[in-house]
Scaffold this motif. Sequence first.
Motif, PDB file in Angstrom:
ATOM      1  N   ALA A  58      -6.067   3.272  -1.573  1.00  0.00           N
ATOM      2  CA  ALA A  58      -4.875   2.579  -2.060  1.00  0.00           C
ATOM      3  C   ALA A  58      -3.844   3.595  -2.548  1.00  0.00           C
ATOM      4  O   ALA A  58      -2.638   3.387  -2.414  1.00  0.00           O
ATOM      5  N   GLN A  59      -4.336   4.657  -3.126  1.00  0.00           N
ATOM      6  CA  GLN A  59      -3.437   5.736  -3.570  1.00  0.00           C
ATOM      7  C   GLN A  59      -3.798   6.990  -2.790  1.00  0.00           C
ATOM      8  O   GLN A  59      -4.765   7.657  -3.127  1.00  0.00           O
ATOM      9  N   ILE A 113       0.871  -1.179   0.000  1.00  0.00           N
ATOM     10  CA  ILE A 113       0.000   0.000   0.000  1.00  0.00           C
ATOM     11  C   ILE A 113       0.902   1.221   0.000  1.00  0.00           C
ATOM     12  O   ILE A 113       2.003   1.212   0.567  1.00  0.00           O
ATOM     13  N   GLN A 114       0.407   2.309  -0.678  1.00  0.00           N
ATOM     14  CA  GLN A 114       1.164   3.566  -0.676  1.00  0.00           C
ATOM     15  C   GLN A 114       0.767   4.337   0.578  1.00  0.00           C
ATOM     16  O   GLN A 114      -0.380   4.751   0.722  1.00  0.00           O
ATOM     17  N   GLU A 134      -6.670  10.031   9.005  1.00  0.00           N
ATOM     18  CA  GLU A 134      -7.301  11.092   8.201  1.00  0.00           C
ATOM     19  C   GLU A 134      -6.261  11.857   7.384  1.00  0.00           C
ATOM     20  O   GLU A 134      -6.556  12.364   6.303  1.00  0.00           O
ATOM     21  N   LEU A 135      -5.067  11.931   7.912  1.00  0.00           N
ATOM     22  CA  LEU A 135      -3.976  12.569   7.166  1.00  0.00           C
ATOM     23  C   LEU A 135      -3.715  11.831   5.854  1.00  0.00           C
ATOM     24  O   LEU A 135      -3.357  12.419   4.838  1.00  0.00           O
ATOM     25  N   HIS A 136      -3.975  10.501   5.867  1.00  0.00           N
ATOM     26  CA  HIS A 136      -3.817   9.674   4.660  1.00  0.00           C
ATOM     27  C   HIS A 136      -5.051   9.741   3.750  1.00  0.00           C
ATOM     28  O   HIS A 136      -5.073   9.090   2.707  1.00  0.00           O
ATOM     29  N   GLY A 137      -6.076  10.470   4.211  1.00  0.00           N
ATOM     30  CA  GLY A 137      -7.317  10.529   3.416  1.00  0.00           C
ATOM     31  C   GLY A 137      -8.238   9.365   3.710  1.00  0.00           C
ATOM     32  O   GLY A 137      -9.163   9.093   2.931  1.00  0.00           O
ATOM     33  N   GLY A 138      -8.028   8.667   4.825  1.00  0.00           N
ATOM     34  CA  GLY A 138      -8.887   7.525   5.160  1.00  0.00           C
ATOM     35  C   GLY A 138      -9.698   7.819   6.403  1.00  0.00           C
ATOM     36  O   GLY A 138      -9.812   8.960   6.826  1.00  0.00           O
ATOM     37  N   HIS A 139     -10.292   6.752   6.975  1.00  0.00           N
ATOM     38  CA  HIS A 139     -11.049   6.945   8.215  1.00  0.00           C
ATOM     39  C   HIS A 139     -10.969   5.692   9.074  1.00  0.00           C
ATOM     40  O   HIS A 139     -10.692   4.594   8.571  1.00  0.00           O
TER      41      HIS A 139
END
Length: 582
Positions: free
Chosen positions: A579-580, A468-469, A555-560
């Motif tokens: 994933a990206q 994963i990136q 959240e910094l990675h754009g996830g939750h």
Amino acid sequence: MTYSFRTKMFAASLAAAAAALALATMIVAWELRSQERAVIEQRLRNQTTLIAELLSKSALTAGRLDEEADRLGELLDARVTLIQADGRVVGDSTADDEALEALENHRDRPEVQQARTGGIAVVQRYSTTVDADLLYVARRADHPEVAYVRVALPLTAVAEQVRRVGRDALLAFALAAPVAIGLAWLASALLSRRVKTIAAVARRYREGNLDRPAYDYGSDELGTVARVLDDSVQDLGRRLDEKTRDEARMEAILSGMVEGVLVLDRQGRVRLVNRAAQGMLHVDASAIGHLYLEVIRHPDISVQLTAALRGEEVGARELALGRNAARLFIARAAPVGGPGGAVLVLHDITDLRHADQVRRDFVANVSHELRTPLTAIRGAVEALLDERADPEQTRRFTEIVARHSARMERLVSDLLRLARLDANQEPLDIAPCDLRQLFEAVAADVSATAGAKRQRVTMQVAPDARTIQADPAKLHDVVRNLVENAVNYSPDGSEVALEARRIDGAVEIVVCDSGPGIPPADLRRVFERFYRVDRSRARPGGTGLGLAIVRHLVELHGGHATADNRSGGGATFTVTLPAQPG
Ligand SMILES: Nc1ncnc2c1ncn2[C@@H]1O[C@H](COP(=O)(O)OP(=O)(O)OP(=O)(O)O)[C@@H](O)[C@H]1O
Ligand SMILES: [Mg+2]
């Protein structure tokens, strides 16, 4: 019954033509009649004078006078009457001897009376003798038997002449009528076509199509009026366009505003209520046009609006609106100068107040969290200072100092990290991460604690979720925090399962345990700073910041990140990462 413009025009021009012809006929007839009468009068005057002249030179006896009158009458083609001074008729061209005897005395005839005073008398009157209008001319004669000479002519010729003129006029009218009708028809058709075209343009304008027509209105008065009106419509259209654009702009601004805006007119009717105000006041666009007292249920706002409508400046007021007064607002009503009315602006300060509360809670929490270890350290230090303490006690107190200072250090470093994350001071350092390696590294980190509790850490990584990136160090912190919790809050001998799988272009990292789980009401709150489900049960040494840091990093990675309970008992923490990362 309404007649078309064309019919009216046609009728008017025809009537005008007929009236003109009739008037002309009347004038001609009148002129003719007076001319004819003047000619006859002149002729009679001349003849009368001539006869009077002849008589003055002749020596006719009384017995031959009637004969002479007949002769003259025949010659002049007129009625000649010779009258004595007492009014007795001694000669008349229209009466034979017997009739002459029977003729009444002419003394009172108006022309004889007038002639008596001298000069020539002219009288027109009806004669019963010849049953017609006659023109009489009389004058004195210088003859022993004749005092007055009178010559008369019937005016039947004049009447006949006038009748002829009338007949000719009628004939002329009959001949001219088709031409007049044709011309009137043509003129009215041309005019009505222009009027119809102008009316069609006007109708089109009324339907809202303001495109200028390619029609030439002409240069006469009708054209000028049409052009001026056309220009006015175009001008009006342009202004209307501008107004519509202004209104749309205003509408866009107002509907885009987070503040609620309500505008009342002078009568207190709602003129405008933007989308935000509709939500805040629980009204919809149908409120427009209604009195504010009918649609606004909040007494505080009504009071403010009433004051503003009276022109009073009202100060801002804080109030709670919505179900269970769930939201806080600052409301400010102000009078509108010029046209009158009032404007109300509502500012939602719920989040502001909430953030304020969070900040206050945070400070209180930090102080509380720091005081506990500080109290312990202070107690231990005081005990250490007691010279009676034996080496065993000294060691125990030193341990307490060491443990609590370590806890403080951890707390401070977690707080510093959160502060850095809040300030965006931890940039992402994206690189390919091998999740299997990451899981193994985390398992190695917790192996001491897990081993002490005889817990097993299992891991399962789907082949398509292996790499994963992400920022490897931060992802490691995320998983380690979750696994530490799982190990800490699960009973001895239980199992902690780690799993990575790919779902719809995202990678899910799941950490499951078989511990007590989390009460449903707390599932969302466990990610809040310092939030611990049950403080009495909380792991000593835990600060309650671990999951807050997890959420921040994810959240910094754009996830939750979400927390859940397993049906068979135990908690499940799921971290979903794109994933990206964007
Ligand atoms: N796996 C779990 N099982 C049950 N409760 C949990 C679990 N993970 C977290 N919790 C609850 O959530 C609370 C918050 O967890 P969090 O990791 O943020 O803080 P902590 O573990 O108490 O302290 P630390 O900052 O050392 O991690 C915990 O105090 C605990 O009550
Ligand atoms: Mg924790």
